[in-house]
Design a protein around this motif. Structure first.
Motif, PDB file in Angstrom:
ATOM      1  N   PRO A   1       0.959  -1.354   0.007  1.00 46.35           N
ATOM      2  CA  PRO A   1       0.119   0.060   0.065  1.00 46.35           C
ATOM      3  C   PRO A   1       0.737   1.219  -0.175  1.00 46.35           C
ATOM      4  O   PRO A   1       2.076   1.240   0.571  1.00 46.35           O
ATOM      5  CB  PRO A   1      -0.581  -0.183   1.288  1.00 46.35           C
ATOM      6  N   LEU A   2       0.278   2.058  -0.557  1.00 44.29           N
ATOM      7  CA  LEU A   2       1.287   3.443  -0.660  1.00 44.29           C
ATOM      8  C   LEU A   2       1.273   4.218   0.556  1.00 44.29           C
ATOM      9  O   LEU A   2      -0.092   4.147   1.394  1.00 44.29           O
ATOM     10  CB  LEU A   2       0.563   4.374  -1.827  1.00 44.29           C
ATOM     11  N   PRO A   3       2.099   4.926   1.119  1.00 43.26           N
ATOM     12  CA  PRO A   3       2.305   5.727   2.222  1.00 43.26           C
ATOM     13  C   PRO A   3       1.049   6.858   2.392  1.00 43.26           C
ATOM     14  O   PRO A   3       0.953   7.383   1.138  1.00 43.26           O
ATOM     15  CB  PRO A   3       3.752   6.082   2.339  1.00 43.26           C
ATOM     16  N   THR A   4       0.549   7.156   3.465  1.00 41.41           N
ATOM     17  CA  THR A   4      -0.284   8.213   3.476  1.00 41.41           C
ATOM     18  C   THR A   4       0.639   9.451   3.460  1.00 41.41           C
ATOM     19  O   THR A   4       1.780   9.458   3.623  1.00 41.41           O
ATOM     20  CB  THR A   4      -0.919   8.131   4.878  1.00 41.41           C
ATOM     21  N   VAL A   5      -0.218  10.564   3.176  1.00 39.17           N
ATOM     22  CA  VAL A   5       0.541  12.010   3.430  1.00 39.17           C
ATOM     23  C   VAL A   5       1.172  12.142   4.582  1.00 39.17           C
ATOM     24  O   VAL A   5       2.468  12.571   4.819  1.00 39.17           O
ATOM     25  CB  VAL A   5      -0.502  12.937   3.241  1.00 39.17           C
ATOM     26  N   ASP A   6       0.551  11.412   5.767  1.00 35.22           N
ATOM     27  CA  ASP A   6       1.215  11.864   7.151  1.00 35.22           C
ATOM     28  C   ASP A   6       2.603  11.127   7.023  1.00 35.22           C
ATOM     29  O   ASP A   6       3.501  11.426   7.501  1.00 35.22           O
ATOM     30  CB  ASP A   6       0.480  11.562   8.177  1.00 35.22           C
ATOM     31  N   GLN A   7       2.601   9.921   6.526  1.00 35.08           N
ATOM     32  CA  GLN A   7       3.847   9.271   6.552  1.00 35.08           C
ATOM     33  C   GLN A   7       4.792   9.616   5.840  1.00 35.08           C
ATOM     34  O   GLN A   7       5.793   9.524   5.764  1.00 35.08           O
ATOM     35  CB  GLN A   7       3.514   7.670   5.983  1.00 35.08           C
ATOM     36  N   VAL A   8       4.532  10.257   4.640  1.00 31.63           N
ATOM     37  CA  VAL A   8       5.482  10.614   3.767  1.00 31.63           C
ATOM     38  C   VAL A   8       6.070  12.165   4.340  1.00 31.63           C
ATOM     39  O   VAL A   8       7.433  12.310   4.154  1.00 31.63           O
ATOM     40  CB  VAL A   8       4.806  11.316   2.405  1.00 31.63           C
ATOM     41  N   VAL A   9       5.219  12.633   5.092  1.00 28.74           N
ATOM     42  CA  VAL A   9       5.676  13.806   6.105  1.00 28.74           C
ATOM     43  C   VAL A   9       6.657  13.360   6.895  1.00 28.74           C
ATOM     44  O   VAL A   9       8.058  13.818   6.978  1.00 28.74           O
ATOM     45  CB  VAL A   9       4.689  14.543   6.660  1.00 28.74           C
ATOM     46  N   GLU A  10       6.356  12.271   7.807  1.00 28.96           N
ATOM     47  CA  GLU A  10       7.498  11.853   8.755  1.00 28.96           C
ATOM     48  C   GLU A  10       8.961  11.273   8.090  1.00 28.96           C
ATOM     49  O   GLU A  10      10.008  11.492   8.356  1.00 28.96           O
ATOM     50  CB  GLU A  10       6.857  10.612   9.302  1.00 28.96           C
TER      51      GLU A  10
END
Length: 277
Positions: free
Chosen positions: A194-203
């Motif tokens: 699954p693709l990372p969420t926007v929050d996971q990309v931020v982290e």
């Protein structure tokens, strides 16, 4: 000159000894006696490599008569198929009457081709491939490598303007780091992750981009959708329909056309450019 390398399925001894992991890519080399030790997860396999020169054929099947590669499994047809080297690529013939063979690309994002019963000389486009033979409840892998690469030498001194690139990306910009972070799970060997969420990309980006936020990451995703022509720009009269699955579309395009490769993940470990785009 050999151009195609074939690694047969594991032998019964391999399976009983637990030395075959089912994945044979990412770490392969030949020993001094011509055997091969392979495995992305440290597995070993004793099956010898079979090397084919352009034009050479490798018939395979259960019968030892007429097959250069004999596969001793009751679920494999007597004359199951044939691999033929064709320069820098190879073709597969399915000689079985009822079984469809699948050729997988272990390095890709789930790419595969199906070769139906009786199909002759189906071209295989993958550099690293795994033929999967369904055999009475088992799935037997035959690994095929096509390491030879032929390239066109560009003639010098051509007249006229240079060709405009299909996709223009700057690997020093923050939008590329965002794209790399979106692609990372699938480039790490999980084609259906699954693709990372926007929050996971931020982290993921924050250690080297301290000011990263949901707003800035989402802005870059929207910018990429326009830059890569997945949707019209905001200055056009027709902005087009709402783009659902924007991240999925971006990652699919980037991986399909090699806009982001595994080597590009280095941008996630180094300082990002100060430029917003």
């Amino acid at each position: 000159m050999y151009s195609i390398i074939v690694v047969p399925p594991p032998t019964t001894e391999d399976e009983h000894s637990g030395t075959y992991s089912g994945s044979t890519y990412g770490n392969a080399h030949s020993d001094a006696h011509g055997g091969t030790h392979i495995g992305a997860f440290g597995a070993k396999r004793s099956s010898p490599q079979i090397r084919l020169a352009p034009g050479e054929r490798l018939p395979f099947g259960r019968s030892a008569n007429g097959n250069r590669l004999a596969i001793a499994h009751e679920g494999v047809s007597r004359n199951a198929g044939e691999i033929t080297a064709q320069g820098a690529f190879w073709v597969l013939s399915n000689l079985s009457a009822h079984q469809t063979y699948v050729v997988e690309n272990p390095e890709g994002a789930g790419e595969h081709i199906k070769v139906g019963p009786g199909r002759l000389d189906a071209p295989v486009p993958f550099e690293f491939s795994r033929i999967v033979l369904p055999a009475a409840g088992d799935l037997l892998p035959i690994d095929v490598w096509a390491p030879r690469h032929d390239y066109l030498r560009s003639p010098e001194g051509l007249d006229g303007a240079t060709t405009t690139p299909a996709f223009s990306v700057d690997r020093t910009k923050r939008y590329f780091a965002v794209l790399a972070a979106l692609c990372e799970p699938r480039l790490r060997g999980e084609p259906h992750a699954p693709l990372p969420t926007v929050d996971q990309v931020v982290e993921r980006l924050r250690p080297h981009w301290p000011a990263a936020s949901r707003t800035s990451v989402q802005w870059n995703i929207d910018y990429l959708a326009v830059k890569l022509r997945l949707k019209p720009g905001p200055d056009t009269a027709d902005t087009g329909p709402r783009l659902n699955g924007k991240k999925e579309s971006l990652v699919s395009l980037a991986l399909r056309f090699d806009l982001v490769r595994e080597d590009d993940l280095l941008v996630l470990t180094g300082p990002a450019s100060r430029a917003a785009r």
